[in-house]
Design an enzyme around this catalytic site. Structure first.
Site, PDB file in Angstrom:
ATOM      1  N   CYS A 102      86.510  20.858  72.029  1.00  0.00           N
ATOM      2  CA  CYS A 102      86.229  21.655  70.681  1.00  0.00           C
ATOM      3  C   CYS A 102      86.056  23.143  71.429  1.00  0.00           C
ATOM      4  O   CYS A 102      85.116  23.559  71.831  1.00  0.00           O
ATOM      5  CB  CYS A 102      85.197  21.569  69.822  1.00  0.00           C
ATOM      6  SG  CYS A 102      85.096  22.853  68.446  1.00  0.00           S
ATOM      7  N   CYS A 131      84.020  25.560  69.589  1.00  0.00           N
ATOM      8  CA  CYS A 131      82.565  25.261  69.559  1.00  0.00           C
ATOM      9  C   CYS A 131      82.079  25.722  70.826  1.00  0.00           C
ATOM     10  O   CYS A 131      80.856  26.359  70.943  1.00  0.00           O
ATOM     11  CB  CYS A 131      82.340  23.915  69.346  1.00  0.00           C
ATOM     12  SG  CYS A 131      82.921  23.083  68.110  1.00  0.00           S
ATOM     13  N   ASP A 132      82.690  25.257  71.978  1.00  0.00           N
ATOM     14  CA  ASP A 132      82.156  25.664  73.182  1.00  0.00           C
ATOM     15  C   ASP A 132      82.809  26.718  74.302  1.00  0.00           C
ATOM     16  O   ASP A 132      82.288  27.011  75.041  1.00  0.00           O
ATOM     17  CB  ASP A 132      82.128  24.366  73.998  1.00  0.00           C
ATOM     18  CG  ASP A 132      81.292  23.181  73.274  1.00  0.00           C
ATOM     19  OD1 ASP A 132      80.367  23.427  72.632  1.00  0.00           O
ATOM     20  OD2 ASP A 132      81.815  21.906  73.555  1.00  0.00           O
TER      21      ASP A 132
HETATM   22  C1  FAD Z   1      81.177  17.590  71.655  1.00  0.00           C
HETATM   23  C2  FAD Z   1      81.431  18.501  70.277  1.00  0.00           C
HETATM   24  C3  FAD Z   1      80.847  19.788  70.018  1.00  0.00           C
HETATM   25  C4  FAD Z   1      80.722  20.539  68.799  1.00  0.00           C
HETATM   26  N1  FAD Z   1      80.158  21.641  68.652  1.00  0.00           N
HETATM   27  C5  FAD Z   1      80.152  22.310  67.555  1.00  0.00           C
HETATM   28  C6  FAD Z   1      79.366  23.498  67.467  1.00  0.00           C
HETATM   29  O1  FAD Z   1      78.679  24.032  68.447  1.00  0.00           O
HETATM   30  N2  FAD Z   1      79.405  24.215  66.340  1.00  0.00           N
HETATM   31  C7  FAD Z   1      80.113  23.498  65.110  1.00  0.00           C
HETATM   32  O2  FAD Z   1      79.858  24.190  64.048  1.00  0.00           O
HETATM   33  N3  FAD Z   1      80.709  22.405  65.144  1.00  0.00           N
HETATM   34  C8  FAD Z   1      80.860  21.632  66.377  1.00  0.00           C
HETATM   35  N4  FAD Z   1      81.343  20.615  66.685  1.00  0.00           N
HETATM   36  C9  FAD Z   1      82.200  20.046  65.456  1.00  0.00           C
HETATM   37  C10 FAD Z   1      81.440  19.522  64.297  1.00  0.00           C
HETATM   38  O3  FAD Z   1      80.538  18.556  65.088  1.00  0.00           O
HETATM   39  C11 FAD Z   1      82.166  18.724  63.163  1.00  0.00           C
HETATM   40  O4  FAD Z   1      82.813  19.779  62.631  1.00  0.00           O
HETATM   41  C12 FAD Z   1      81.234  18.263  62.293  1.00  0.00           C
HETATM   42  O5  FAD Z   1      80.267  17.314  62.846  1.00  0.00           O
HETATM   43  C13 FAD Z   1      81.940  17.433  61.176  1.00  0.00           C
HETATM   44  O6  FAD Z   1      80.908  17.043  60.298  1.00  0.00           O
HETATM   45  P1  FAD Z   1      81.275  15.791  59.342  1.00  0.00           P
HETATM   46  O7  FAD Z   1      80.147  15.670  58.407  1.00  0.00           O
HETATM   47  O8  FAD Z   1      82.564  16.028  58.609  1.00  0.00           O
HETATM   48  O9  FAD Z   1      81.632  14.497  60.008  1.00  0.00           O
HETATM   49  P2  FAD Z   1      80.880  13.934  61.450  1.00  0.00           P
HETATM   50  O10 FAD Z   1      79.948  14.719  62.288  1.00  0.00           O
HETATM   51  O11 FAD Z   1      82.112  13.407  62.299  1.00  0.00           O
HETATM   52  O12 FAD Z   1      80.409  12.620  60.840  1.00  0.00           O
HETATM   53  C14 FAD Z   1      80.963  11.455  60.409  1.00  0.00           C
HETATM   54  C15 FAD Z   1      79.908  10.213  59.930  1.00  0.00           C
HETATM   55  O13 FAD Z   1      80.407   9.548  59.473  1.00  0.00           O
HETATM   56  C16 FAD Z   1      80.049   7.997  59.805  1.00  0.00           C
HETATM   57  N5  FAD Z   1      81.166   7.232  59.500  1.00  0.00           N
HETATM   58  C17 FAD Z   1      82.267   7.096  59.883  1.00  0.00           C
HETATM   59  N6  FAD Z   1      83.103   5.989  59.332  1.00  0.00           N
HETATM   60  C18 FAD Z   1      81.933   5.458  58.676  1.00  0.00           C
HETATM   61  C19 FAD Z   1      82.103   4.153  57.853  1.00  0.00           C
HETATM   62  N7  FAD Z   1      82.889   3.442  57.756  1.00  0.00           N
HETATM   63  N8  FAD Z   1      80.712   3.964  57.115  1.00  0.00           N
HETATM   64  C20 FAD Z   1      79.903   4.779  57.121  1.00  0.00           C
HETATM   65  N9  FAD Z   1      79.759   5.909  57.876  1.00  0.00           N
HETATM   66  C21 FAD Z   1      80.709   6.239  58.676  1.00  0.00           C
HETATM   67  C22 FAD Z   1      79.952   8.474  61.233  1.00  0.00           C
HETATM   68  O14 FAD Z   1      78.871   7.524  61.406  1.00  0.00           O
HETATM   69  C23 FAD Z   1      79.383   9.834  61.215  1.00  0.00           C
HETATM   70  O15 FAD Z   1      77.775   9.602  60.774  1.00  0.00           O
HETATM   71  C24 FAD Z   1      81.385  19.829  67.621  1.00  0.00           C
HETATM   72  C25 FAD Z   1      82.086  18.561  67.990  1.00  0.00           C
HETATM   73  C26 FAD Z   1      82.101  17.947  68.988  1.00  0.00           C
HETATM   74  C27 FAD Z   1      82.861  16.454  69.096  1.00  0.00           C
END
Ligand code: FAD
Length: 319
Positions: free
Chosen positions: A141, A144-145
């Site tokens: 990302c 992000c980084d």
């Molecule tokens: C290395 C890294 C660094 C990042 N740094 C930043 C940052 O500094 N700032 C920022 O704003 N964003 C950052 N991001 C991006 C950010 O993490 C994502 O945009 C954000 O987490 C998305 O949130 P979400 O809730 O949509 O999904 P996610 O965080 O992807 O969570 C998805 C959830 O769904 C669950 N899940 C999936 N399938 C199932 C299922 N079948 N049943 C039940 N549960 C399920 C998973 O276990 C997880 O808990 C970073 C991403 C990465 C990979």
């Protein structure tokens, strides 16, 4: 009702910023949400050490701590957080119908509303040196980084619009950007390619792949290989960004919910409504453009409000 089946108002699938924010709002609206965490409790942010851009943390915060705090906030208002994976769904097409979700292949939850926040998973090259240095300079990302590599030399792998956009984003922050494109041309739009080719501190290598990310605990360099000539070249870098795409976690919804050609859930207009009544989607699972914690949280809030309004319309219809 069998022992393995329960009926609830609101089921939240996923425990990232979108899911927990939806849970905070749904619990405060007395929807008594149950949230299943999935295989990655806390979501993608648990894989990063520093989150500097989430409002409210002037000193920044590490990802796992932030996600524990979000969980605690959701639980404070009565969200029941459970470990478990949604393994199958049978959604109703009827207004007011019950949606069946199977957890871990055994437990059946029947919910009036389902909020899907299952996120998306970054694709990686799969090299051992890349995996070893994830969090030590290898990131998926740039937005992000990238800031952590201000005035430093970095590289980016990818050939699509996102890679081209992230490469030019990095070029504004970093001293130099080396872009590795596996084929002899980019997939990015002509306009994006034009931007890349006209950025002075951004150099593109075609037919080029990562041979090894160099470094013990942090990235120190990159060995690239030309896949036509086999010629290898080493460059010093401190950050490597992998921009080869994301896979939305939507396999279990296929055939029931509308998706785009890459599997992202489709929502209607500015809402979180999917094509089925009572099913809402928020966070990265429906957003291939922004993919940030704050946007995920924002749409999580929207999903809970949309679900609450949907339940209210059912109550009015039954009154
Ligand atoms: C290395 C890294 C660094 C990042 N740094 C930043 C940052 O500094 N700032 C920022 O704003 N964003 C950052 N991001 C991006 C950010 O993490 C994502 O945009 C954000 O987490 C998305 O949130 P979400 O809730 O949509 O999904 P996610 O965080 O992807 O969570 C998805 C959830 O769904 C669950 N899940 C999936 N399938 C199932 C299922 N079948 N049943 C039940 N549960 C399920 C998973 O276990 C997880 O808990 C970073 C991403 C990465 C990979």
């Amino acid at each position: 009702m069998s022992d393995n089946m329960e009926k609830i108002k609101c089921l939240i699938i996923g425990s990232g910023p979108a899911g927990y924010t939806a849970a905070i709002y749904a619990a405060r609206a007395d929807m008594k949400p149950i949230l299943y965490t999935g295989m990655e409790p806390g979501g993608q942010l648990t894989t990063t050490t520093e989150v500097d851009n989430f409002p409210g943390y002037p000193e920044g915060i590490d990802g796992p701590t932030m996600m524990v705090q979000l969980q605690q906030q959701a639980e404070r208002f009565g969200t029941e957080v459970r470990i478990g994976m949604a393994t199958a769904v049978q959604f109703s097409k009827e207004q007011g119908g019950w949606h069946k979700v199977t957890i871990d292949g055994v437990t059946e939850v029947h919910a009036q509303t389902v909020i899907i926040s299952t996120g998306a998973t970054a694709k990686w090259l799969g090299l051992p040196s890349e995996q070893k240095l994830r969090g030590g300079g290898v990131s998926a990302c740039a937005v992000c980084d990238g800031f952590f590599y201000k005035n430093q030399d970095v590289a980016i792998v990818g050939a699509g619009d996102t890679a081209a956009e992230e490469a030019t984003y990095l070029s504004n922050i970093c001293k130099s950007v080396t872009m590795l494109v596996r084929k002899d041309a980019m997939r990015a739009s002509k306009a994006m390619q034009h931007r890349v080719n006209n950025t002075a501190n951004l150099k593109v290598y075609y037919n080029t792949e990562v041979d090894e990310v160099i470094g013990d605990t942090v990235v120190e360099g990159l060995r690239m290989v030309n896949n036509e000539t086999n010629e290898k070249m080493e460059i010093p870098i401190t950050g490597l960004f992998i921009a080869i795409g994301h896979k939305p976690n939507t396999d279990i919804f296929s055939g029931q919910l509308d998706m785009d050609e890459t599997g992202y859930l489709t929502t209607h207009g500015k809402t979180t409504h999917t094509n089925l009544p009572g099913i809402f989607a928020c966070g990265d699972v429906q957003d291939k453009d922004y993919r940030q914690a704050i946007t995920a949280a924002g749409t999580g809030c929207m999903a809970a409000l949309d679900a609450e309004r949907y339940l209210a319309t059912l109550e009015v219809a039954m009154a």
